[in-house]
Design a protein around this motif. Structure first.
Motif, short mmCIF file in Angstrom:
data_model
loop_
_atom_site.label_atom_id
_atom_site.label_comp_id
_atom_site.label_asym_id
_atom_site.label_seq_id
_atom_site.Cartn_x
_atom_site.Cartn_y
_atom_site.Cartn_z
N SER A 20 0.86 -1.21 0.30
CA SER A 20 0.00 -0.07 -0.05
C SER A 20 0.94 1.31 -0.22
O SER A 20 -0.10 2.31 -0.20
N GLY A 21 2.58 1.07 0.07
CA GLY A 21 2.77 2.16 0.35
C GLY A 21 2.81 2.67 1.10
O GLY A 21 3.45 4.33 1.82
N THR A 22 2.61 2.71 2.79
CA THR A 22 2.14 3.33 4.18
C THR A 22 3.62 3.36 4.70
O THR A 22 3.61 3.86 5.41
N ARG A 23 4.70 2.33 4.59
CA ARG A 23 5.39 2.17 5.31
C ARG A 23 7.16 2.31 4.17
O ARG A 23 6.42 1.42 2.99
N SER A 24 8.19 2.62 5.06
CA SER A 24 9.01 2.36 3.53
C SER A 24 10.53 2.69 5.00
O SER A 24 10.48 2.61 6.03
N ILE A 25 11.47 2.20 4.24
CA ILE A 25 12.91 2.20 4.36
C ILE A 25 13.86 2.81 3.76
O ILE A 25 13.99 2.65 2.02
N GLU A 26 14.27 3.62 4.41
CA GLU A 26 15.60 4.24 3.98
C GLU A 26 16.47 3.11 3.45
O GLU A 26 17.84 2.48 4.75
N VAL A 27 17.42 3.39 2.51
CA VAL A 27 18.66 2.35 1.98
C VAL A 27 19.67 3.68 1.57
O VAL A 27 19.37 4.33 0.84
N SER A 28 20.84 3.62 2.75
CA SER A 28 22.24 4.00 1.54
C SER A 28 22.75 3.63 0.39
O SER A 28 22.65 2.00 0.80
N GLU A 29 24.04 4.17 0.49
CA GLU A 29 24.94 3.45 -0.97
C GLU A 29 25.98 2.61 -0.43
O GLU A 29 26.12 1.79 -0.82
N ALA A 30 25.85 3.45 1.04
CA ALA A 30 27.02 1.70 2.00
C ALA A 30 26.15 1.11 2.55
O ALA A 30 26.72 -0.79 2.32
N HIS A 31 25.11 0.75 2.41
CA HIS A 31 24.24 -0.18 2.33
C HIS A 31 24.53 -1.68 1.49
O HIS A 31 24.53 -2.65 1.53
N LEU A 32 23.86 -0.42 0.21
CA LEU A 32 23.82 -1.18 -0.99
C LEU A 32 25.67 -2.28 -1.45
O LEU A 32 25.59 -3.17 -1.59
N SER A 33 26.61 -0.97 -1.30
CA SER A 33 28.02 -1.35 -1.19
C SER A 33 28.15 -2.72 -0.32
O SER A 33 28.60 -3.75 -0.94
N THR A 34 27.56 -3.12 1.01
CA THR A 34 27.83 -3.99 1.61
C THR A 34 27.45 -4.90 1.55
O THR A 34 27.69 -6.43 1.17
N ILE A 35 25.91 -5.37 0.40
CA ILE A 35 25.45 -5.97 -0.12
C ILE A 35 26.30 -7.13 -1.34
O ILE A 35 26.66 -8.35 -1.14
N GLU A 36 27.33 -6.11 -2.06
CA GLU A 36 27.84 -5.96 -2.97
C GLU A 36 29.26 -6.78 -2.72
O GLU A 36 29.31 -7.95 -3.47
N LYS A 37 29.74 -6.38 -1.61
CA LYS A 37 31.13 -6.58 -0.95
C LYS A 37 30.98 -7.95 -0.28
O LYS A 37 31.26 -9.11 -1.17
N TYR A 38 29.55 -8.43 0.36
CA TYR A 38 29.58 -9.69 0.48
C TYR A 38 28.88 -10.76 0.13
O TYR A 38 28.54 -11.81 0.03
N GLY A 39 28.33 -10.47 -1.00
CA GLY A 39 27.05 -10.92 -2.11
C GLY A 39 26.54 -11.65 -1.58
O GLY A 39 25.57 -13.11 -1.74
N LEU A 40 25.84 -11.08 -1.28
CA LEU A 40 24.75 -10.82 0.43
C LEU A 40 23.31 -12.21 -1.26
O LEU A 40 22.35 -12.69 -0.30
N PHE A 41 22.71 -11.58 -1.86
CA PHE A 41 22.13 -11.40 -2.35
C PHE A 41 21.76 -13.10 -3.63
O PHE A 41 21.69 -13.63 -4.31
N ARG A 42 23.32 -13.12 -3.63
CA ARG A 42 24.05 -14.87 -4.43
C ARG A 42 23.87 -15.33 -3.71
O ARG A 42 23.31 -15.88 -2.56
N HIS A 43 23.08 -16.22 -4.55
CA HIS A 43 21.92 -17.89 -4.32
C HIS A 43 21.23 -17.40 -3.16
O HIS A 43 20.67 -18.71 -2.78
N LEU A 44 20.49 -16.46 -3.22
CA LEU A 44 19.30 -15.79 -2.60
C LEU A 44 18.06 -16.36 -2.86
O LEU A 44 16.75 -17.39 -1.53
N PHE A 45 17.42 -16.51 -4.02
CA PHE A 45 16.46 -16.28 -4.41
C PHE A 45 16.47 -17.76 -5.41
O PHE A 45 17.27 -18.49 -5.73
N ASN A 46 15.23 -18.28 -4.43
CA ASN A 46 14.89 -19.91 -5.74
C ASN A 46 14.71 -19.21 -7.04
O ASN A 46 14.55 -18.24 -7.98
N SER A 47 14.90 -20.39 -8.20
CA SER A 47 15.12 -20.71 -9.51
C SER A 47 13.30 -19.79 -9.93
O SER A 47 12.81 -18.94 -10.72
#
Length: 107
Positions: free
Chosen positions: A9-36
């Protein structure tokens, strides 16, 4: 700083910084996380949380960037499966823009 929608519904949100996105990239947190099937549900969010906990526990030194990501985004009160899906979309979009921009800069 980016804002992701945390519920349909768009009533809730979360702030995400560049540092958060680089941490996700650095540690490969989304790699092999999602099913096919590509469906993001609460079990996928739980799997991400467990992966991050394991990373933090296995490191000898304090990983402030992982802790910041956990506190600010992953364990945020509003983070649910929908929010994780939006976070992944933001990450993928920015990653694709970065890749598309790199060859032009090299010229």
């Amino acid at each position: 700083m980016y804002t992701i929608q945390a519920n349909p519904s768009g009533t809730r949100s979360i702030e995400v910084s560049e540092a958060h996105l680089s941490t996700i990239e650095k540690y490969g947190l989304f790699r092999h996380l999602f099913n096919s099937n590509g469906i993001v549900d609460e079990s996928v969010l739980d799997k991400l949380r467990l992966n991050i906990r394991s990373l933090i526990a296995s490191q000898e030194q304090e990983s402030k960037e992982l802790l910041d990501l956990c506190i600010d985004v992953i364990y945020h009160d509003n983070m649910k499966a929908f929010g994780l899906q939006q976070l992944f979309k933001l990450y993928r979009q920015l990653h694709e823009e970065q890749e598309a921009g790199e060859p032009q800069e090299a010229r």
